[in-house]
Design a protein around this motif. Structure first.
Motif, PDB file in Angstrom:
ATOM      1  N   MET A  34       0.839  -1.194   0.000  1.00  0.00           N
ATOM      2  CA  MET A  34       0.000   0.000   0.000  1.00  0.00           C
ATOM      3  C   MET A  34       0.880   1.252   0.000  1.00  0.00           C
ATOM      4  SD  MET A  34      -3.043  -1.146  -0.072  1.00  0.00           S
ATOM      5  CE  MET A  34      -3.906   0.395   0.214  1.00  0.00           C
ATOM      6  N   GLY A  35       0.534   2.157  -0.883  1.00  0.00           N
ATOM      7  CA  GLY A  35       1.323   3.379  -0.986  1.00  0.00           C
ATOM      8  C   GLY A  35       0.484   4.629  -0.829  1.00  0.00           C
ATOM      9  N   TRP A  36       1.172   5.702  -0.488  1.00  0.00           N
ATOM     10  CA  TRP A  36       0.567   7.037  -0.461  1.00  0.00           C
ATOM     11  C   TRP A  36       1.290   7.899  -1.489  1.00  0.00           C
ATOM     12  CZ3 TRP A  36      -3.782   8.547   2.020  1.00  0.00           C
ATOM     13  CH2 TRP A  36      -4.243   7.761   3.082  1.00  0.00           C
ATOM     14  N   CYS A  96      -4.224   7.146  -1.633  1.00  0.00           N
ATOM     15  CA  CYS A  96      -3.652   5.845  -1.321  1.00  0.00           C
ATOM     16  C   CYS A  96      -3.865   4.930  -2.518  1.00  0.00           C
ATOM     17  CB  CYS A  96      -4.236   5.250  -0.049  1.00  0.00           C
ATOM     18  SG  CYS A  96      -5.917   4.644  -0.172  1.00  0.00           S
ATOM     19  N   ALA A  97      -3.021   3.939  -2.622  1.00  0.00           N
ATOM     20  CA  ALA A  97      -3.052   3.037  -3.763  1.00  0.00           C
ATOM     21  C   ALA A  97      -2.576   1.660  -3.342  1.00  0.00           C
ATOM     22  CB  ALA A  97      -2.181   3.591  -4.886  1.00  0.00           C
ATOM     23  N   GLY A 102       4.040  -5.062  -5.163  1.00  0.00           N
ATOM     24  CA  GLY A 102       4.951  -4.106  -4.572  1.00  0.00           C
ATOM     25  C   GLY A 102       5.830  -4.674  -3.487  1.00  0.00           C
ATOM     26  N   PRO A 103       6.505  -3.798  -2.713  1.00  0.00           N
ATOM     27  CA  PRO A 103       6.268  -2.349  -2.701  1.00  0.00           C
ATOM     28  C   PRO A 103       7.047  -1.605  -3.778  1.00  0.00           C
ATOM     29  CG  PRO A 103       7.811  -2.941  -0.986  1.00  0.00           C
ATOM     30  CD  PRO A 103       7.388  -4.227  -1.617  1.00  0.00           C
ATOM     31  N   SER A 104       6.420  -0.594  -4.339  1.00  0.00           N
ATOM     32  CA  SER A 104       7.035   0.185  -5.399  1.00  0.00           C
ATOM     33  C   SER A 104       6.847   1.675  -5.121  1.00  0.00           C
ATOM     34  CB  SER A 104       6.394  -0.163  -6.751  1.00  0.00           C
ATOM     35  OG  SER A 104       6.858   0.696  -7.761  1.00  0.00           O
ATOM     36  N   THR A 105       7.769   2.462  -5.634  1.00  0.00           N
ATOM     37  CA  THR A 105       7.653   3.912  -5.511  1.00  0.00           C
ATOM     38  C   THR A 105       7.063   4.533  -6.779  1.00  0.00           C
ATOM     39  OG1 THR A 105       9.886   4.300  -6.318  1.00  0.00           O
ATOM     40  CG2 THR A 105       9.624   3.977  -3.944  1.00  0.00           C
ATOM     41  N   ARG A 106       6.785   3.738  -7.760  1.00  0.00           N
ATOM     42  CA  ARG A 106       6.275   4.239  -9.040  1.00  0.00           C
ATOM     43  C   ARG A 106       4.771   4.066  -9.137  1.00  0.00           C
ATOM     44  NH1 ARG A 106      10.256   1.375 -13.278  1.00  0.00           N
ATOM     45  NH2 ARG A 106       9.679  -0.419 -11.992  1.00  0.00           N
ATOM     46  N   GLY A 107       4.080   5.160  -9.363  1.00  0.00           N
ATOM     47  CA  GLY A 107       2.630   5.135  -9.443  1.00  0.00           C
ATOM     48  C   GLY A 107       2.090   4.210 -10.517  1.00  0.00           C
ATOM     49  N   SER A 108       2.841   4.053 -11.605  1.00  0.00           N
ATOM     50  CA  SER A 108       2.395   3.212 -12.709  1.00  0.00           C
ATOM     51  C   SER A 108       2.300   1.746 -12.323  1.00  0.00           C
ATOM     52  CB  SER A 108       3.330   3.375 -13.907  1.00  0.00           C
ATOM     53  OG  SER A 108       4.648   3.016 -13.553  1.00  0.00           O
ATOM     54  N   GLU A 109       2.921   1.373 -11.217  1.00  0.00           N
ATOM     55  CA  GLU A 109       2.915  -0.025 -10.781  1.00  0.00           C
ATOM     56  C   GLU A 109       1.645  -0.381  -9.995  1.00  0.00           C
ATOM     57  OE1 GLU A 109       6.801  -0.854 -12.217  1.00  0.00           O
ATOM     58  OE2 GLU A 109       5.677  -2.254 -10.969  1.00  0.00           O
ATOM     59  N   TYR A 112      -4.856  -0.128  -7.963  1.00  0.00           N
ATOM     60  CA  TYR A 112      -6.081   0.514  -7.494  1.00  0.00           C
ATOM     61  C   TYR A 112      -5.736   1.809  -6.768  1.00  0.00           C
ATOM     62  CZ  TYR A 112      -7.869  -4.177  -8.310  1.00  0.00           C
ATOM     63  OH  TYR A 112      -8.186  -5.368  -8.879  1.00  0.00           O
ATOM     64  N   TRP A 113      -6.641   2.797  -6.926  1.00  0.00           N
ATOM     65  CA  TRP A 113      -6.448   4.115  -6.334  1.00  0.00           C
ATOM     66  C   TRP A 113      -7.707   4.581  -5.636  1.00  0.00           C
ATOM     67  CZ3 TRP A 113      -1.867   6.942  -6.691  1.00  0.00           C
ATOM     68  CH2 TRP A 113      -0.893   6.379  -7.511  1.00  0.00           C
TER      69      TRP A 113
END
Length: 123
Positions: A34-36, A96-97, A102-109, A112-113
């Protein structure tokens, strides 16, 4: 399918704290990193923080390192972003996405958003 709903944004003063929450639907939440991310007016979306599916692996953008903390509660299907010592330059819509691989720092990866929550920091 994962649906994400952010909350906790608002208007604060510089130096204040906020905690963002992201509630996820679906029984597979624990298998996603999960990323922000955030996007300020007139700027591109940028990575803020990410946490691995099991929790221990976390990464932060240099601009927030030491001030923001990402965490997750898989029992509650929720990921959090604790933001301390907020600065005016932190003003943005925060998203959040979920990333299946992941985990990835690239939004393209990310798969869901959420719809985003506005954070405004006044000086």
């Amino acid at each position: 399918q994962v649906q994400l709903v952010e909350s906790g944004g608002g208007l604060v003063q510089a130096g204040d704290s906020l905690r963002l929450s992201c509630a996820a639907s679906g029984r597979t939440f624990s298998s996603y990193a999960m990323g922000w991310f955030r996007q300020a007016p007139g700027k591109e979306r940028e990575f803020v923080a990410v946490i691995g599916w099991s929790g221990p692996r976390t990464y932060y953008a240099d601009s927030v390192k030491g001030r923001f903390t990402i965490s997750r509660d898989n029992a509650k299907n929720t990921v959090y972003l604790q933001m301390n010592s907020l600065k005016p330059e932190d003003t943005a819509v925060y998203y959040c996405a979920a990333d299946r691989y992941g985990p990835s720092t690239r939004g393209s990866e990310y798969d869901y958003w959420g719809q985003g929550t506005q954070v405004t920091v006044s000086s």
